[in-house]
Design an enzyme around this catalytic site. Structure first.
Site, short mmCIF file in Angstrom:
data_model
loop_
_atom_site.label_atom_id
_atom_site.label_comp_id
_atom_site.label_asym_id
_atom_site.label_seq_id
_atom_site.Cartn_x
_atom_site.Cartn_y
_atom_site.Cartn_z
CB CYS A 1 -1.00 -0.21 1.44
SG CYS A 1 -2.17 -1.19 1.03
CB CYS B 1 -3.32 5.72 1.98
SG CYS B 1 -2.96 7.76 2.26
#
Lengths: 407, 129
Positions: free
Chosen positions: B33, B102
């Site tokens: 990610c 994130c």
């Protein structure tokens, strides 16, 4: 912070050449007529527009009627792809489009848009250097294929595609062939007949022209449905009063870049090769993305393992260096580069990509400054990173398996 | 796009590094990610005596790691468990919207380190609570 500034993002945009600005200026305040008007002011603007069109056509080996001025590369790609697709829909003809997964979003999102209306799309794969195999393109052709759209050179990794060979396939199989040549202009030959293309997109601000203007070349006999309704400008293929100053700017910039092509290629290649060699010599776990030969003369793209792209860009910016990254954090989508993904670069490594694109005003001193700055940035971020070479597992929660930090 | 506080913590991050004999270690995120944070804590008398971090990620990921470690250093474990990702972002003068999810994981990584400590030291944890 530093006083030094090195611009290494020419693939994003370039400064307008002062000669281009000079050529454009009269068309704002003195020769401001509408090219459609019949009086002398209008005729003067019309002449400038048509002369610009002729200049562009000559460089492309095209007829001037085959040149459409647009607002830029994105509009050119949209007009080519949707224009051909909707014309085919209108005539109840082809319904299938061939492209690649490494195209610019102006192409990819245009074909995705058409998919919502029932058009079918085949994405021809690329190899690890991002190269398309013309044989794969031929295999993808179906009886209902109405368009092939494949870029001339990739904006992220600089791969030059075998456009002339793909064009041969397209001619043999009677399929219209569009190429997005936005990154190629200024470095690669643009003769549409040698490239065997039916449509080609260019954008002025990539070759030291102004933003907001591009061209779409459309070969005679390649029908497209206009995408913008209104007046009869641009051979009824692009309505709206022509941006005369911008067209003059584009033609001037393209002419300058065409006249100096060889010198520009040599200058950029020398800097590119110095940068690539220097990085490979100074930084471990650095992987060049894209091919070593058959690469745009101005493109350098590396993945640095164990670091993330945006943090590199921020550090480079503090040192006065402007570059770009395919990391998720630098894109609105939060996905890392679709180009690196298609080239099978592992996602965690793709997050650490850095693109540096050189240009006309860069010097060897600029490159040496980057080579003296970048290794320290990568080292600093790697020291901060929990990821390490040769470290298989992370996040085990067991501190004793961790490498000790090097202060 | 980033506040001055974020750029300050990104440029001069506090508490970077590891603690070789850490009492607790916590990890959040995933390199796939683009963000991975690892927190090391040293605990004494139920307080975070020392804390270090390692982070792979963007500017926001590094700045939130730095700020979060500053916010909990010297605090009791219970106090540190109260720290939220939002509070870390607020202390930095806010984060761009797309970074809130994130890259804002530092408080979670600290909680994971405390839980790791508590799992390894059940007696000390019980005695102090």
């Amino acid at each position: 912070m530093t006083d030094r500034s090195v611009y290494l993002d020419h693939a994003a945009t370039t400064a307008v050449d002062p000669r281009v600005v000079d050529a454009m200026l009269p068309y704002f305040t003195e020769k401001y007529g509408n090219p459609s008007s019949i009086y002398s002011l209008g005729r003067e603007a019309h002449r400038a527009l048509e002369q610009s069109r002729e200049q562009v056509a000559a460089i492309l080996g095209a007829d001037k009627r085959e040149i459409i001025f647009t607002s830029g590369g994105t509009e050119s790609d949209n007009t080519a792809i949707k224009g051909v697709a909707w014309w085919n829909r209108l005539k109840s003809k082809g319904n299938h489009i061939i492209t690649t997964p490494i195209e610019h979003h102006a192409v990819l999102h245009s074909v995705e848009y058409l998919q919502r209306f029932g058009f079918e799309v085949t994405y021809v794969p690329v190899d690890r250097d991002g190269v398309v195999d013309p044989g794969d393109v031929e295999k993808a052709i179906r009886p209902d294929t109405c368009l092939i759209s494949i870029m001339y050179a990739n904006n992220e990794v600089g791969t030059i595609e075998p456009i002339a060979e793909i064009g041969e396939v397209a001619i043999r199989r009677h399929v219209p062939f569009h190429t997005d040549a936005v990154q190629a202009a200024g470095y690669l030959p643009l003769d549409v007949n040698k490239l065997n293309v039916d449509m080609m997109s260019l954008s002025a601000h990539k070759f030291y022209g102004p933003k907001g203007v591009g061209i779409l070349y459309v070969r005679r006999g390649t029908p497209i449905l206009y995408q913008q309704s209104g007046g009869a400008q641009e051979g009824k293929r692009r309505a709206g009063t022509e941006n005369v100053a911008a067209a003059v700017g584009l033609a001037t910039a393209l002419t300058i870049s065409h006249d100096n092509l060889e010198a520009e290629v040599q200058h950029a290649s020398r800097l590119r090769d110095r940068l690539i060699a220097g990085i490979e010599e100074r930084i471990e776990h650095a992987h060049l993305n894209g091919p070593r030969t058959n690469r745009l003369p101005n493109n350098v793209n590396f993945c640095f393992e164990f670091v993330e792209g945006e943090s590199m860009l921020l550090n480079l910016d503090m040192a006065g260096i402007a570059a770009s990254s395919g990391s998720a954090c630098t894109s609105a989508s939060l996905e890392p580069s679709h180009v690196l993904k298609a080239m099978q670069v592992p996602i965690e490594i793709a997050h650490g990509s850095l693109r540096m694109s050189v240009g006309r005003e860069n010097t060897e001193e600029d490159i040496d400054y980057v080579l003296n700055t970048l290794p320290g940035i990568v080292l600093r971020l790697r020291e901060m990173s929990p990821l390490r070479a040769g470290q298989e597992s992370w996040g085990s929660g067991d501190s004793h398996t961790e490498h000790t930090h090097q202060e | 796009m980033y506040s001055e506080e974020v750029m300050d913590h990104f440029s001069n991050p506090r508490n970077v590094g590891t603690i070789p004999d850490a009492d607790g270690v916590g990890t959040e995120g995933n390199p796939v990610c683009g963000d991975l944070m690892k927190i090391f804590i040293k605990v004494k008398d139920n307080r975070i005596e020392d804390i270090k971090f390692q982070t792979f990620g963007c500017g926001a990921a590094i700045a939130t790691s730095s700020m979060a470690t500053e916010l909990v250093k010297g605090k009791t474990l219970d106090e540190a468990m109260e720290l939220s990702n939002q509070a870390v972002a607020k202390a930095l003068g806010g984060l761009p919207g797309n970074k809130m999810h994130c890259s804002n994981l530092a408080a979670d990584a600290i909680h994971a380190a405390i839980e790791d400590y508590r799992a390894k030291h059940p007696v000390a944890s019980a005695a102090s609570s």
